[in-house]
Design a protein around this motif. Structure first.
Motif, PDB file in Angstrom:
ATOM      1  N   GLN A   1      42.823  48.172  49.081  1.00  0.00           N
ATOM      2  CA  GLN A   1      43.383  47.593  47.852  1.00  0.00           C
ATOM      3  C   GLN A   1      42.266  46.950  47.056  1.00  0.00           C
ATOM      4  N   ILE A   2      42.534  46.611  45.806  1.00  0.00           N
ATOM      5  CA  ILE A   2      41.605  45.843  44.985  1.00  0.00           C
ATOM      6  C   ILE A   2      42.355  44.616  44.498  1.00  0.00           C
ATOM      7  N   GLY A   3      41.590  43.554  44.158  1.00  0.00           N
ATOM      8  CA  GLY A   3      42.271  42.313  43.792  1.00  0.00           C
ATOM      9  C   GLY A   3      41.506  41.471  42.805  1.00  0.00           C
ATOM     10  N   GLU A   4      41.339  40.166  43.167  1.00  0.00           N
ATOM     11  CA  GLU A   4      40.872  39.179  42.192  1.00  0.00           C
ATOM     12  C   GLU A   4      39.510  39.496  41.579  1.00  0.00           C
ATOM     13  N   PHE A   5      38.553  39.972  42.378  1.00  0.00           N
ATOM     14  CA  PHE A   5      37.232  40.253  41.813  1.00  0.00           C
ATOM     15  C   PHE A   5      37.271  41.460  40.874  1.00  0.00           C
ATOM     16  N   SER A   6      38.162  42.394  41.145  1.00  0.00           N
ATOM     17  CA  SER A   6      38.321  43.530  40.231  1.00  0.00           C
ATOM     18  C   SER A   6      38.820  43.047  38.876  1.00  0.00           C
ATOM     19  N   PHE A   7      39.758  42.066  38.883  1.00  0.00           N
ATOM     20  CA  PHE A   7      40.249  41.501  37.620  1.00  0.00           C
ATOM     21  C   PHE A   7      39.122  40.778  36.883  1.00  0.00           C
ATOM     22  N   ILE A   8      38.310  40.030  37.655  1.00  0.00           N
ATOM     23  CA  ILE A   8      37.235  39.253  37.033  1.00  0.00           C
ATOM     24  C   ILE A   8      36.197  40.183  36.408  1.00  0.00           C
ATOM     25  N   ILE A   9      35.852  41.255  37.138  1.00  0.00           N
ATOM     26  CA  ILE A   9      34.893  42.232  36.599  1.00  0.00           C
ATOM     27  C   ILE A   9      35.460  42.895  35.344  1.00  0.00           C
ATOM     28  N   ALA A  10      36.752  43.242  35.397  1.00  0.00           N
ATOM     29  CA  ALA A  10      37.393  43.858  34.228  1.00  0.00           C
ATOM     30  C   ALA A  10      37.425  42.883  33.048  1.00  0.00           C
ATOM     31  N   SER A  11      37.715  41.596  33.322  1.00  0.00           N
ATOM     32  CA  SER A  11      37.734  40.589  32.250  1.00  0.00           C
ATOM     33  C   SER A  11      36.360  40.447  31.619  1.00  0.00           C
ATOM     34  N   LEU A  12      35.317  40.476  32.463  1.00  0.00           N
ATOM     35  CA  LEU A  12      33.957  40.380  31.953  1.00  0.00           C
ATOM     36  C   LEU A  12      33.632  41.562  31.039  1.00  0.00           C
TER      37      LEU A  12
END
Length: 735
Positions: free
Chosen positions: A316-327
């Protein structure tokens, strides 16, 4: 939230769904329309989320992990990034979309996996510790990736030069902040320990977090990176557990805000357009992590069964994937459709995580039935050999630890000296030169040079002399003459580095001929080398740093919370130690180990009982278990699972009739025919039969009189009795 809790799904999914329902992209239920506020709260949420992740992180754990988790983490991250690039290219997405997608697919979710292990009752099993070790390394790689991508996104020059510069900057500032932070923060907390309560500790912790976030932003990194660094520094202090406890409500609040903001930025129309990409990415993560995760753990020396359980857990992917996407979105480096696609894929893979974990063992049974027996035996033999390899060669016993320590010491002290030099030349020197007339500038330069060299000197001496009288150095020196030239070379290299820093300070502040500057550098280096004052100063500084670094270990050993050293020497690979806590409502509480008969029931051994600051090693059968005791239990995965299931399930049921259990104080008058007449307090059975207690008896005064146990009750006596509502009602019918 309640619906997802009822479905036994991670609350993260509930937060994302709640954000989606109130987002500007859903007109029917839209209640938040200001995108700037959404992004602001998301940024704050990221900072506190990474701060709390840092509190769970430990640099010492990384150093003690060994090579196995590193091999697994690097293998998995590399393979998943390659898959991400291939998927992006197959859809014809831009190069930067592919780079960011690769980073997002490579990062499994620590939060989601930990929660899934907890919900499934697997935290006591051995393979979970392997997964968490790899996740710690992935978190570090994610932080590095965030800084590198952010640096590339803000730069104007060559991406390759920016990348190299970002890597050097990360390494320099990580070492500098960690060393300075461990020198100052634990010392500050230790000096103020008597003045700090929970409320002050919360404010101080969040203040340090925000301070480091601001400082990181000022030097060109993200505030989230600074927050993570401060969390990892506080994780090494004695107060780490207390900080984690007081910060938890803040983490829960801002973590919820972050994930809600993630849902707010999702556009349903984009999801409908990109449904094929979502399906492909979901399949890529599930099969990619299942296959490459298994291979990565196999390469690190695990058995096939353990490797499959580890690999399947990370699908699965989670919080760091969101942070990278937000960046990527904030820097304008990725397309708008990437963010909702990644969030949707994360939701699907998070939902499937418990099923992937449960499906690992059936998948292994299928593979075991298909693969040739010789291949399976060879895999297990390779895993056994990898864990048992412990050759006692001279290289491993003496050269390797010596060179490792010399390299780390040189690197750390070089960063500190470079920081002192940079601060002196960039801030201190210009400030003082601006205060004096120009014709006095030369004398000020000499004075500032002396001050700068004095600040640098203890660290330069430690760089040159550290490990020169260690056991490894002496053994290698005496063992063979061939070792002496390399040993002398390590000293000369360190002297050359120190000489370079001294020359840089002299040449920057003084305008002298080259040979004169070199001669001055040699003289200063020699003075630093022979100085006893600098010797003791460097020793004091290092001792304080080591004390701060090990203070948490000292506290955990004193309280018995640190795992015993013999755990790593258990001969059976399947047997390990687990720390479990006795529930507050456990039926085991109040019973002795002999009565519980744990050895025969579960085939486990209780090696220690930890009770507050008390530790009972090798408890006897007569030792009693109390609520909230922590037990060190030795056994296999299956034995520990059975033991933990019984411990968590054998509890007293929660009372449903709260109203009936309320205590009441009632006034009773003994009437004609009462069974209490002519009976003493002991013979009435007030406690044993009616579950009530006599408070006192009215004797015609304002106060209640204490009743003599031998007193015989008479008609008309007025008693005040306390008990539960149902018992009081039953007593009222008979008295």
């Amino acid at each position: 939230m309640i619906i997802f809790k009822k479905l036994k799904q991670p609350l993260v999914l509930g937060y994302i769904m709640a954000g989606f329902l109130v987002s500007p992209n859903l007109p029917l239920t839209m209640s938040v329309v200001d995108n700037e506020n959404i992004e602001t709260w998301a940024s704050i949420g990221v900072i506190f989320l990474l701060f709390t992740l840092g509190l769970d992180f430990s640099f010492k754990k990384i150093l003690k992990m060994g090579i196995a988790p590193i091999i697994a983490a690097l293998s998995i991250v590399f393979c998943m990034m390659m898959l991400g690039l291939c998927v992006a290219k197959s859809f014809g997405w831009s190069e930067m979309n592919g780079v960011f997608l690769a980073g997002m697919l490579a990062m499994s979710s620590t939060t989601i996996i930990y929660k899934a292990f907890d919900d499934l009752g697997l935290k006591q099993q051995q393979f979970t510790s392997l997964v968490m070790s790899v996740l710690i390394l992935e978190d570090i790689l994610a932080i590095v990736m965030l800084v590198m991508l952010g640096t590339i996104g803000k730069g104007d020059g060559s991406q390759h030069s920016q990348l190299f510069s970002a890597i050097l900057s990360i390494g320099f500032f990580l070492i500098l902040w960690f060393v300075i932070g461990l020198f100052l923060v634990p010392t500050f907390l230790r000096k103020t320990r008597k003045l700090i309560n929970d409320e002050v500790l919360l404010i101080v912790s969040l203040g340090l977090c925000c301070m480091m976030a601001v400082f990181a932003s000022l030097v060109g990194f993200s505030g989230a990176f600074g927050a993570f660094v401060m969390g990892s520094i506080l994780a090494e202090t004695v107060e780490a557990k207390k900080i984690e406890k007081v910060v938890k409500p803040v983490k829960d609040l801002f973590g919820a805000i972050f994930f809600v903001s993630v849902g707010m930025l999702v556009d349903a129309s984009i999801i409908a357009e990109q449904w094929l990409a979502i399906i492909v990415l979901t399949i890529t993560i599930i099969f990619g992590q299942g296959i490459f995760g298994t291979l990565g753990y196999l390469a690190s020396g695990q058995t096939l069964k353990s490797a499959m359980r580890c690999g399947f857990s990370m699908a699965q992917i989670g919080e760091f994937s969101f942070i990278i996407a937000s960046l990527g979105l904030s820097l304008g480096m990725i397309s708008d459709f990437m963010y909702p696609v990644v969030v949707t894929v994360s939701v699907i893979t998070t939902f499937l995580t418990p099923y992937m974990i449960r499906g690992a063992v059936p998948a292994y049974n299928f593979v075991e039935s298909v693969l040739p027996k010789t291949m399976l035996r060879q895999m297990d033999r390779m895993a056994s050999n990898a864990s048992a390899s412990n050759e006692d060669s001279e290289s491993k016993t003496y050269w390797k630890p010596f060179l490792t320590q010399v390299f780390l010491n040189t690197l750390i002290y070089s960063c500190l000296v470079a920081a002192i030099l940079a601060i002196s030349m960039s801030f201190i020197v210009p400030y003082f030169l601006g205060l004096v007339p120009e014709h006095h500038a030369q004398w000020i330069n000499y004075l500032l040079l002396v001050v700068t060299l004095l600040l640098m000197a203890p660290f330069l001496r430690a760089m040159i002399m550290k490990k020169n009288k260690s056991m490894e150095f002496k053994h290698l020196w005496l063992k063979s003459r061939r070792n002496r030239a390399p040993l002398i070379f390590t000293i000369l290299v360190r002297i050359a580095i120190a000489l370079g820093f001294i020359y840089a300070a002299i040449s920057t502040l003084l305008d002298l001929p080259f040979l004169v500057e070199v001669a001055m550098s040699l003289v200063v280096t020699y003075i630093i080398y022979i100085s006893d004052f600098l010797k003791y100063a460097s020793i004091r500084i290092e001792r304080l740093f080591i004390q701060n670094l090990r203070s948490k270990d000292y506290a955990e050993r004193a309280s018995g919370k640190k795992r015993p050293l013999f755990e790593g020497h258990l001969l059976d690979r399947d047997i390990h130690i687990s720390l479990v806590e006795v529930p507050h409502d456990s039926m085991w509480a109040g019973k002795t180990l002999k009565e519980l008969n744990l050895g025969n029931r579960f085939k486990v051994h209780v090696s220690s009982i930890i009770r507050g600051y008390q530790k009972i090693n090798i408890p006897s059968g007569d030792d009693i278990i109390f609520p909230l005791d922590q037990l060190n239990v030795i056994g296999t995965d299956d034995q520990l699972r059975s033991f933990n299931d019984a411990l968590q399930n054998e509890v007293y049921p929660e009372p449903l009739d709260y109203e009936g259990r309320e205590m009441q104080l009632r006034r009773f008058i003994i009437r004609e025919g009462s069974p209490f007449i002519d009976k003493s307090l002991i013979t009435t059975g007030l406690r044993d039969i009616y579950n009530c207690m006599l408070v006192g008896m009215e004797m015609g005064t304002d106060n209640l009189a204490k009743v003599n146990p031998k007193y015989s009750f008479k008609k008309g006596d007025i008693l005040w009795i306390v008990g539960e509502e149902n018992d009081i009602k039953q007593l009222a019918k008979e008295i």
